[in-house]
Design a protein around this motif. Structure first.
Motif, PDB file in Angstrom:
ATOM      1  N   GLU A 143       0.836  -1.204   0.000  1.00 36.05           N
ATOM      2  CA  GLU A 143       0.000   0.000   0.000  1.00 36.05           C
ATOM      3  C   GLU A 143       0.868   1.250   0.000  1.00 36.05           C
ATOM      4  OE1 GLU A 143      -2.179   0.754   3.595  1.00 36.05           O
ATOM      5  OE2 GLU A 143      -0.644  -0.208   4.821  1.00 36.05           O
ATOM      6  N   GLY A 144       0.237   2.384  -0.326  1.00 36.59           N
ATOM      7  CA  GLY A 144       0.930   3.664  -0.254  1.00 36.59           C
ATOM      8  C   GLY A 144       1.135   4.330  -1.597  1.00 36.59           C
ATOM      9  N   ILE A 145       0.223   4.097  -2.541  1.00 32.83           N
ATOM     10  CA  ILE A 145       0.379   4.711  -3.861  1.00 32.83           C
ATOM     11  C   ILE A 145      -0.229   6.113  -3.866  1.00 32.83           C
ATOM     12  CG2 ILE A 145       0.491   2.543  -5.135  1.00 32.83           C
ATOM     13  CD1 ILE A 145      -2.496   2.880  -5.759  1.00 32.83           C
ATOM     14  N   VAL A 146       0.479   7.035  -4.515  1.00 33.43           N
ATOM     15  CA  VAL A 146      -0.034   8.388  -4.715  1.00 33.43           C
ATOM     16  C   VAL A 146       0.217   8.787  -6.170  1.00 33.43           C
ATOM     17  CG1 VAL A 146       0.370   9.068  -2.305  1.00 33.43           C
ATOM     18  CG2 VAL A 146       2.103   9.551  -4.042  1.00 33.43           C
ATOM     19  N   ASN A 147      -0.518   9.757  -6.619  1.00 31.26           N
ATOM     20  CA  ASN A 147      -0.355  10.264  -7.971  1.00 31.26           C
ATOM     21  C   ASN A 147       1.010  10.931  -8.132  1.00 31.26           C
ATOM     22  OD1 ASN A 147      -1.387  11.086 -10.632  1.00 31.26           O
ATOM     23  ND2 ASN A 147      -1.343  13.145  -9.785  1.00 31.26           N
ATOM     24  N   VAL A 148       1.640  10.733  -9.289  1.00 32.30           N
ATOM     25  CA  VAL A 148       2.896  11.417  -9.600  1.00 32.30           C
ATOM     26  C   VAL A 148       2.711  12.285 -10.833  1.00 32.30           C
ATOM     27  CG1 VAL A 148       4.438   9.762  -8.506  1.00 32.30           C
ATOM     28  CG2 VAL A 148       3.726   9.371 -10.863  1.00 32.30           C
ATOM     29  N   ASN A 149       3.468  13.382 -10.870  1.00 35.10           N
ATOM     30  CA  ASN A 149       3.325  14.367 -11.926  1.00 35.10           C
ATOM     31  C   ASN A 149       4.644  14.586 -12.667  1.00 35.10           C
ATOM     32  OD1 ASN A 149       0.479  15.381 -11.510  1.00 35.10           O
ATOM     33  ND2 ASN A 149       1.305  15.728  -9.452  1.00 35.10           N
TER      34      ASN A 149
END
Length: 252
Positions: free
Chosen positions: A218-224
């Motif tokens: 777990e621990g996914i975040v959006n990247v830009n």
């Protein structure tokens, strides 16, 4: 031993860690940014696991399945350490997936669990990107999500299996622009490595150079665009990668 592969001065070299960067097989030492990093091994078939950490499955609001969720990845997906992965302009949620990559060392057919680890040559770090906008459903990841050019970063090193004391107790961490966003441990795999090899080799032949991506915690975040993503796994090093735009790839 840690070893990798890089391109430098028009040739491909075996490479090793050095305090000042990377040491080529001929003894020359170069900075990390002076070479082009390749996948540490010649990669065969890539078999990837989805939802293989219970907390990650809960994070995405999906329950454990009776059989592992597996899919294949093509050779064009592979990218080396310090490479750039494209974020399409229409993406609203693109995320990393730090994973333990298992490299098969010899042919495996109908292998039993108790003999499975004899077929493992070693391990690498993988960062397998996904774009959730393109997902048809979580049980059948489609090509646009999991077979994107340059979307599967491998490296920087291949580490012999004998050099990892306990592959069931490795911590995984992902940092985005220096902030830790993801943390897990291989002890939490839903289907462990011996079981995966038994399962896969029961219906397909695994060959030397094939790679099994064992899933992400777990621990996914959006990247830009412009973000730096670093994945770490105990004993395997730090895999760095940046996010590029369509324009960076001549698509704007």
């Amino acid at each position: 031993m840690m070893r990798g592969r890089v391109a430098y001065a028009g040739a491909i070299h075996e490479a090793y860690p050095h305090v000042d960067g990377v040491r080529l097989a001929d003894g020359r030492v170069r900075r990390e940014d002076e070479v082009v990093w390749l996948a540490p091994v010649e990669v065969g078939t890539i078999v990837a696991l989805g939802l293989n950490y219970a907390e990650h499955a809960r994070e995405l609001q999906f329950s454990r399945q009776e059989e592992p969720l597996v899919f294949l990845k093509g050779p064009g997906t592979v990218l080396g350490h310090r490479g750039v992965t494209r974020r399409p302009a229409d993406a609203t949620f693109m995320h990393y997936e730090c994973e333990l990559a298992v490299v098969i060392g010899r042919t495996a057919q109908h292998v039993k669990r108790e003999n499975a680890m004899q077929h493992v040559a070693g391990y690498m770090i993988a960062n397998d990107y996904a774009i959730r906008d393109y997902l048809e459903n979580y049980y059948r990841p489609n090509l646009r999500v999991k077979n994107r050019d340059g979307g599967t970063v491998l490296g920087p090193w291949f580490v012999d299996a004998a050099d990892i004391a306990d592959v069931t107790q490795l911590a995984l961490r992902t940092f985005v622009n220096g902030t830790r966003q993801q943390h897990g441990n291989t002890r939490d795999l839903v289907t462990d490595i011996p079981a995966l090899i038994e399962y896969l080799s029961g219906f397909m032949t695994l060959a030397a150079g094939d790679v099994i991506l064992t899933g992400t915690p777990e621990g996914i975040v959006n990247v830009n665009v412009g973000d730096e993503v670093i994945c770490e796994i105990d004993g395997l090093g730090r895999l760095a990668n940046t996010i590029g735009s369509d324009a960076d790839f001549g698509r704007a």
